[in-house]
Design a protein around this motif. Structure first.
Motif, PDB file in Angstrom:
ATOM      1  N   SER A 172      10.705 -35.497  83.733  1.00 34.56           N
ATOM      2  CA  SER A 172      10.351 -35.589  82.322  1.00 34.56           C
ATOM      3  C   SER A 172       8.941 -35.058  82.091  1.00 34.56           C
ATOM      4  CB  SER A 172      10.446 -37.045  81.872  1.00 34.56           C
ATOM      5  OG  SER A 172      10.044 -37.161  80.535  1.00 34.56           O
ATOM      6  N   LEU A 173       8.845 -33.836  81.610  1.00 36.63           N
ATOM      7  CA  LEU A 173       7.570 -33.219  81.275  1.00 36.63           C
ATOM      8  C   LEU A 173       7.626 -32.859  79.798  1.00 36.63           C
ATOM      9  CD1 LEU A 173       7.287 -30.815  84.340  1.00 36.63           C
ATOM     10  CD2 LEU A 173       6.204 -33.037  84.066  1.00 36.63           C
ATOM     11  N   ASP A 174       6.734 -33.431  79.015  1.00 37.73           N
ATOM     12  CA  ASP A 174       6.761 -33.226  77.574  1.00 37.73           C
ATOM     13  C   ASP A 174       5.433 -32.697  77.073  1.00 37.73           C
ATOM     14  OD1 ASP A 174       9.404 -34.257  77.120  1.00 37.73           O
ATOM     15  OD2 ASP A 174       8.592 -36.261  77.458  1.00 37.73           O
ATOM     16  N   ILE A 175       5.507 -31.934  75.985  1.00 36.08           N
ATOM     17  CA  ILE A 175       4.326 -31.462  75.276  1.00 36.08           C
ATOM     18  C   ILE A 175       4.251 -32.254  73.976  1.00 36.08           C
ATOM     19  CG2 ILE A 175       3.314 -29.533  73.994  1.00 36.08           C
ATOM     20  CD1 ILE A 175       3.135 -28.826  76.817  1.00 36.08           C
ATOM     21  N   ALA A 176       3.088 -32.838  73.710  1.00 33.55           N
ATOM     22  CA  ALA A 176       2.894 -33.602  72.481  1.00 33.55           C
ATOM     23  C   ALA A 176       1.841 -32.925  71.624  1.00 33.55           C
ATOM     24  CB  ALA A 176       2.463 -35.024  72.805  1.00 33.55           C
ATOM     25  N   ALA A 177       2.125 -32.877  70.335  1.00 33.90           N
ATOM     26  CA  ALA A 177       1.176 -32.370  69.337  1.00 33.90           C
ATOM     27  C   ALA A 177       1.179 -33.386  68.211  1.00 33.90           C
ATOM     28  CB  ALA A 177       1.595 -30.999  68.842  1.00 33.90           C
ATOM     29  N   GLY A 178       0.192 -34.276  68.250  1.00 35.43           N
ATOM     30  CA  GLY A 178       0.192 -35.352  67.258  1.00 35.43           C
ATOM     31  C   GLY A 178       1.370 -36.268  67.509  1.00 35.43           C
ATOM     32  N   ARG A 179       2.179 -36.473  66.497  1.00 37.98           N
ATOM     33  CA  ARG A 179       3.335 -37.366  66.643  1.00 37.98           C
ATOM     34  C   ARG A 179       4.603 -36.644  67.101  1.00 37.98           C
ATOM     35  NH1 ARG A 179       4.145 -38.315  60.221  1.00 37.98           N
ATOM     36  NH2 ARG A 179       5.011 -36.271  59.829  1.00 37.98           N
ATOM     37  N   TYR A 180       4.533 -35.329  67.249  1.00 40.47           N
ATOM     38  CA  TYR A 180       5.687 -34.552  67.695  1.00 40.47           C
ATOM     39  C   TYR A 180       5.650 -34.361  69.202  1.00 40.47           C
ATOM     40  CZ  TYR A 180       6.113 -33.524  62.767  1.00 40.47           C
ATOM     41  OH  TYR A 180       6.230 -33.643  61.412  1.00 40.47           O
ATOM     42  N   SER A 181       6.820 -34.393  69.815  1.00 40.11           N
ATOM     43  CA  SER A 181       6.933 -34.207  71.251  1.00 40.11           C
ATOM     44  C   SER A 181       8.144 -33.324  71.538  1.00 40.11           C
ATOM     45  CB  SER A 181       7.093 -35.570  71.927  1.00 40.11           C
ATOM     46  OG  SER A 181       7.138 -35.416  73.310  1.00 40.11           O
ATOM     47  N   VAL A 182       7.958 -32.342  72.444  1.00 38.17           N
ATOM     48  CA  VAL A 182       9.046 -31.440  72.823  1.00 38.17           C
ATOM     49  C   VAL A 182       9.081 -31.311  74.339  1.00 38.17           C
ATOM     50  CG1 VAL A 182       8.970 -30.112  70.664  1.00 38.17           C
ATOM     51  CG2 VAL A 182       7.614 -29.363  72.613  1.00 38.17           C
ATOM     52  N   ASP A 183      10.209 -30.876  74.846  1.00 36.59           N
ATOM     53  CA  ASP A 183      10.353 -30.628  76.282  1.00 36.59           C
ATOM     54  C   ASP A 183       9.401 -29.498  76.669  1.00 36.59           C
ATOM     55  OD1 ASP A 183      11.150 -29.900  78.863  1.00 36.59           O
ATOM     56  OD2 ASP A 183      13.278 -30.020  78.413  1.00 36.59           O
ATOM     57  N   ALA A 184       8.613 -29.701  77.698  1.00 35.62           N
ATOM     58  CA  ALA A 184       7.623 -28.703  78.118  1.00 35.62           C
ATOM     59  C   ALA A 184       8.263 -27.434  78.655  1.00 35.62           C
ATOM     60  CB  ALA A 184       6.699 -29.299  79.185  1.00 35.62           C
ATOM     61  N   ARG A 185       9.548 -27.456  78.994  1.00 36.02           N
ATOM     62  CA  ARG A 185      10.237 -26.276  79.498  1.00 36.02           C
ATOM     63  C   ARG A 185      10.936 -25.489  78.392  1.00 36.02           C
ATOM     64  NH1 ARG A 185      11.436 -30.254  81.713  1.00 36.02           N
ATOM     65  NH2 ARG A 185      11.457 -31.114  83.748  1.00 36.02           N
ATOM     66  N   SER A 186      10.812 -25.947  77.156  1.00 28.00           N
ATOM     67  CA  SER A 186      11.517 -25.337  76.037  1.00 28.00           C
ATOM     68  C   SER A 186      10.616 -24.367  75.276  1.00 28.00           C
ATOM     69  CB  SER A 186      12.021 -26.421  75.080  1.00 28.00           C
ATOM     70  OG  SER A 186      12.536 -25.833  73.898  1.00 28.00           O
ATOM     71  N   LEU A 187      10.870 -23.088  75.446  1.00 30.54           N
ATOM     72  CA  LEU A 187      10.105 -22.073  74.746  1.00 30.54           C
ATOM     73  C   LEU A 187      10.207 -22.270  73.235  1.00 30.54           C
ATOM     74  CD1 LEU A 187       8.466 -19.412  74.926  1.00 30.54           C
ATOM     75  CD2 LEU A 187      10.637 -18.210  74.822  1.00 30.54           C
ATOM     76  N   MET A 188      11.415 -22.445  72.745  1.00 31.78           N
ATOM     77  CA  MET A 188      11.611 -22.624  71.301  1.00 31.78           C
ATOM     78  C   MET A 188      10.972 -23.927  70.811  1.00 31.78           C
ATOM     79  SD  MET A 188      12.937 -19.887  70.340  1.00 31.78           S
ATOM     80  CE  MET A 188      13.425 -20.238  68.676  1.00 31.78           C
ATOM     81  N   GLY A 189      11.041 -24.970  71.620  1.00 30.79           N
ATOM     82  CA  GLY A 189      10.434 -26.239  71.243  1.00 30.79           C
ATOM     83  C   GLY A 189       8.930 -26.114  71.086  1.00 30.79           C
ATOM     84  N   ILE A 190       8.284 -25.475  72.037  1.00 31.69           N
ATOM     85  CA  ILE A 190       6.828 -25.313  71.974  1.00 31.69           C
ATOM     86  C   ILE A 190       6.437 -24.411  70.806  1.00 31.69           C
ATOM     87  CG2 ILE A 190       4.777 -24.466  73.183  1.00 31.69           C
ATOM     88  CD1 ILE A 190       6.161 -25.293  75.814  1.00 31.69           C
ATOM     89  N   LEU A 191       7.215 -23.355  70.575  1.00 28.22           N
ATOM     90  CA  LEU A 191       6.902 -22.450  69.464  1.00 28.22           C
ATOM     91  C   LEU A 191       7.092 -23.123  68.104  1.00 28.22           C
ATOM     92  CD1 LEU A 191       8.363 -19.084  70.783  1.00 28.22           C
ATOM     93  CD2 LEU A 191       5.954 -19.756  70.605  1.00 28.22           C
TER      94      LEU A 191
END
Length: 78
Positions: free
Chosen positions: A27-46
């Motif tokens: 489980s590796l996640d990227i958080a930006a404020g209250r939003y969190s996405v899978d760190a392996r997801s290009l579309m999620g990070i974008l």
């Protein structure tokens, strides 16, 4: 949870980051404020605001922490 502050302020950086981090399991996640996405997801990070400092959240005791830290070094901010 271990947290690393990242700067992924361009599409090129996001692509490079996802390519490096995709080899890691768990489980590796990227958080930006209250939003969190899978760190392996290009579309999620974008889909989040890349102009802000992001946080990579890694579980405590992650098995490949040393290698992960080495791979994300170019994206870390102080």
């Amino acid at each position: 949870m271990e947290t690393f502050k990242l700067s992924l302020n361009s599409i090129e950086k996001v692509g490079e980051f996802v390519k490096k981090i995709s080899k890691y399991d768990g489980s590796l996640d990227i958080a930006a404020g209250r939003y969190s996405v899978d760190a392996r997801s290009l579309m999620g990070i974008l889909s989040i605001d890349l102009n802000r400092v992001l946080e990579l959240k890694v579980p405590i005791g992650y098995q490949n922490m040393e290698a992960l830290e080495k791979d994300i070094q170019p994206f870390l901010v102080a």
